[in-house]
Design a protein around this motif. Structure first.
Motif, PDB file in Angstrom:
ATOM      1  N   LYS A 101      18.212 -13.372  -9.801  1.00  0.00           N
ATOM      2  CA  LYS A 101      17.687 -12.051  -9.431  1.00  0.00           C
ATOM      3  C   LYS A 101      18.819 -11.048  -9.282  1.00  0.00           C
ATOM      4  O   LYS A 101      18.729  -9.926  -9.776  1.00  0.00           O
ATOM      5  CB  LYS A 101      16.886 -12.136  -8.128  1.00  0.00           C
ATOM      6  CG  LYS A 101      15.512 -12.717  -8.286  1.00  0.00           C
ATOM      7  CD  LYS A 101      14.782 -12.729  -6.955  1.00  0.00           C
ATOM      8  CE  LYS A 101      13.399 -13.346  -7.092  1.00  0.00           C
ATOM      9  NZ  LYS A 101      12.696 -13.394  -5.800  1.00  0.00           N
ATOM     10  N   GLU A 102      19.888 -11.454  -8.585  1.00  0.00           N
ATOM     11  CA  GLU A 102      21.024 -10.554  -8.390  1.00  0.00           C
ATOM     12  C   GLU A 102      21.634 -10.152  -9.731  1.00  0.00           C
ATOM     13  O   GLU A 102      21.931  -8.981  -9.963  1.00  0.00           O
ATOM     14  CB  GLU A 102      22.088 -11.219  -7.519  1.00  0.00           C
ATOM     15  CG  GLU A 102      21.694 -11.357  -6.066  1.00  0.00           C
ATOM     16  CD  GLU A 102      22.722 -12.122  -5.253  1.00  0.00           C
ATOM     17  OE1 GLU A 102      23.861 -12.287  -5.725  1.00  0.00           O
ATOM     18  OE2 GLU A 102      22.371 -12.555  -4.150  1.00  0.00           O
ATOM     19  N   GLU A 103      21.828 -11.124 -10.616  1.00  0.00           N
ATOM     20  CA  GLU A 103      22.398 -10.827 -11.925  1.00  0.00           C
ATOM     21  C   GLU A 103      21.463  -9.938 -12.735  1.00  0.00           C
ATOM     22  O   GLU A 103      21.906  -9.010 -13.406  1.00  0.00           O
ATOM     23  CB  GLU A 103      22.704 -12.121 -12.680  1.00  0.00           C
ATOM     24  CG  GLU A 103      23.861 -12.891 -12.091  1.00  0.00           C
ATOM     25  CD  GLU A 103      24.116 -14.211 -12.794  1.00  0.00           C
ATOM     26  OE1 GLU A 103      23.405 -14.548 -13.758  1.00  0.00           O
ATOM     27  OE2 GLU A 103      25.044 -14.909 -12.364  1.00  0.00           O
TER      28      GLU A 103
ATOM     29  N   LYS B 268      17.348 -24.914  -6.530  1.00  0.00           N
ATOM     30  CA  LYS B 268      16.433 -24.059  -7.285  1.00  0.00           C
ATOM     31  C   LYS B 268      16.358 -22.677  -6.637  1.00  0.00           C
ATOM     32  O   LYS B 268      16.435 -21.659  -7.314  1.00  0.00           O
ATOM     33  CB  LYS B 268      15.041 -24.686  -7.342  1.00  0.00           C
ATOM     34  CG  LYS B 268      14.060 -23.908  -8.210  1.00  0.00           C
ATOM     35  CD  LYS B 268      12.615 -24.352  -8.070  1.00  0.00           C
ATOM     36  CE  LYS B 268      12.360 -25.790  -8.294  1.00  0.00           C
ATOM     37  NZ  LYS B 268      10.925 -26.145  -8.218  1.00  0.00           N
ATOM     38  N   GLU B 269      16.220 -22.657  -5.314  1.00  0.00           N
ATOM     39  CA  GLU B 269      16.133 -21.379  -4.597  1.00  0.00           C
ATOM     40  C   GLU B 269      17.417 -20.572  -4.771  1.00  0.00           C
ATOM     41  O   GLU B 269      17.378 -19.360  -4.984  1.00  0.00           O
ATOM     42  CB  GLU B 269      15.856 -21.618  -3.115  1.00  0.00           C
ATOM     43  CG  GLU B 269      14.448 -22.129  -2.846  1.00  0.00           C
ATOM     44  CD  GLU B 269      14.239 -22.568  -1.411  1.00  0.00           C
ATOM     45  OE1 GLU B 269      15.109 -22.280  -0.562  1.00  0.00           O
ATOM     46  OE2 GLU B 269      13.210 -23.202  -1.139  1.00  0.00           O
ATOM     47  N   GLU B 270      18.556 -21.249  -4.682  1.00  0.00           N
ATOM     48  CA  GLU B 270      19.845 -20.569  -4.863  1.00  0.00           C
ATOM     49  C   GLU B 270      19.964 -20.026  -6.282  1.00  0.00           C
ATOM     50  O   GLU B 270      20.408 -18.896  -6.490  1.00  0.00           O
ATOM     51  CB  GLU B 270      20.993 -21.532  -4.570  1.00  0.00           C
ATOM     52  CG  GLU B 270      22.358 -20.885  -4.659  1.00  0.00           C
ATOM     53  CD  GLU B 270      23.481 -21.861  -4.343  1.00  0.00           C
ATOM     54  OE1 GLU B 270      24.621 -21.543  -4.683  1.00  0.00           O
ATOM     55  OE2 GLU B 270      23.222 -22.932  -3.768  1.00  0.00           O
TER      56      GLU B 270
ATOM     57  N   GLU C 186      16.717 -26.658  -2.715  1.00  0.00           N
ATOM     58  CA  GLU C 186      17.726 -25.692  -2.279  1.00  0.00           C
ATOM     59  C   GLU C 186      18.480 -25.142  -3.483  1.00  0.00           C
ATOM     60  O   GLU C 186      18.763 -23.944  -3.551  1.00  0.00           O
ATOM     61  CB  GLU C 186      18.694 -26.327  -1.294  1.00  0.00           C
ATOM     62  CG  GLU C 186      18.074 -26.581   0.068  1.00  0.00           C
ATOM     63  CD  GLU C 186      18.994 -27.354   1.006  1.00  0.00           C
ATOM     64  OE1 GLU C 186      20.088 -27.792   0.579  1.00  0.00           O
ATOM     65  OE2 GLU C 186      18.606 -27.524   2.172  1.00  0.00           O
TER      66      GLU C 186
ATOM     67  N   ILE D 180      17.538 -19.153  -8.286  1.00  0.00           N
ATOM     68  CA  ILE D 180      16.633 -18.005  -8.432  1.00  0.00           C
ATOM     69  C   ILE D 180      17.264 -16.768  -7.811  1.00  0.00           C
ATOM     70  O   ILE D 180      17.230 -15.683  -8.390  1.00  0.00           O
ATOM     71  CB  ILE D 180      15.258 -18.324  -7.798  1.00  0.00           C
ATOM     72  CG1 ILE D 180      14.514 -19.344  -8.668  1.00  0.00           C
ATOM     73  CG2 ILE D 180      14.431 -17.055  -7.624  1.00  0.00           C
ATOM     74  CD1 ILE D 180      13.261 -19.913  -8.027  1.00  0.00           C
ATOM     75  N   ALA D 181      17.866 -16.915  -6.635  1.00  0.00           N
ATOM     76  CA  ALA D 181      18.500 -15.770  -5.967  1.00  0.00           C
ATOM     77  C   ALA D 181      19.648 -15.217  -6.800  1.00  0.00           C
ATOM     78  O   ALA D 181      19.775 -13.995  -6.968  1.00  0.00           O
ATOM     79  CB  ALA D 181      18.996 -16.182  -4.582  1.00  0.00           C
ATOM     80  N   ILE D 182      20.456 -16.106  -7.356  1.00  0.00           N
ATOM     81  CA  ILE D 182      21.575 -15.667  -8.199  1.00  0.00           C
ATOM     82  C   ILE D 182      21.041 -14.976  -9.445  1.00  0.00           C
ATOM     83  O   ILE D 182      21.546 -13.924  -9.855  1.00  0.00           O
ATOM     84  CB  ILE D 182      22.476 -16.863  -8.575  1.00  0.00           C
ATOM     85  CG1 ILE D 182      23.225 -17.344  -7.332  1.00  0.00           C
ATOM     86  CG2 ILE D 182      23.454 -16.484  -9.682  1.00  0.00           C
ATOM     87  CD1 ILE D 182      23.944 -18.667  -7.521  1.00  0.00           C
TER      88      ILE D 182
END
Length: 100
Positions: free
Chosen positions: A50-52, A42-44, A40, A46-48
């Motif tokens: 990508k957004e940055e 790691k997924e979070e 979880e 990666i999402a952060i």
């Protein structure tokens, strides 16, 4: 030899075996929870990331567009309106860009 003796001791007594089984279940549950938490996290992450990355890319793209527009002789006010960058940002870009 010591492991075999411990196994015989655990196997011979129902209460000791139940305690050993409970201990192993607790260890397995803990390891499972840690694995889920890592995934979880790691997924979070990666999402952060990508957004940055998208935000950084958009900002660079807007600054590059502003440079190009200024180099083409478009007034800073128009560049600001088109890129949504502030006049201060446009002036700073113009000051630090070789427009020749």
């Amino acid at each position: 030899k010591a492991a075999m003796e411990a196994l015989k001791y655990i196997s011979a007594d129902d209460e000791v075996r139940a305690i050993a089984d409970l201990r192993q279940k607790t260890i397995n549950d803990y390891n499972s929870e840690m694995t889920v938490a890592r995934e979880e996290g790691k997924e979070e992450g990666i999402a952060i990331g990508k957004e940055e990355g998208i935000a950084i890319g958009e900002a660079k793209g807007l600054r590059e567009a502003a440079r190009s527009m200024l180099a083409a002789g478009i007034p800073p006010e128009t560049v600001s309106h088109c890129t949504k960058l502030s006049i201060e940002e446009i002036v700073a870009i113009r000051e630090y860009t070789d427009l020749t």
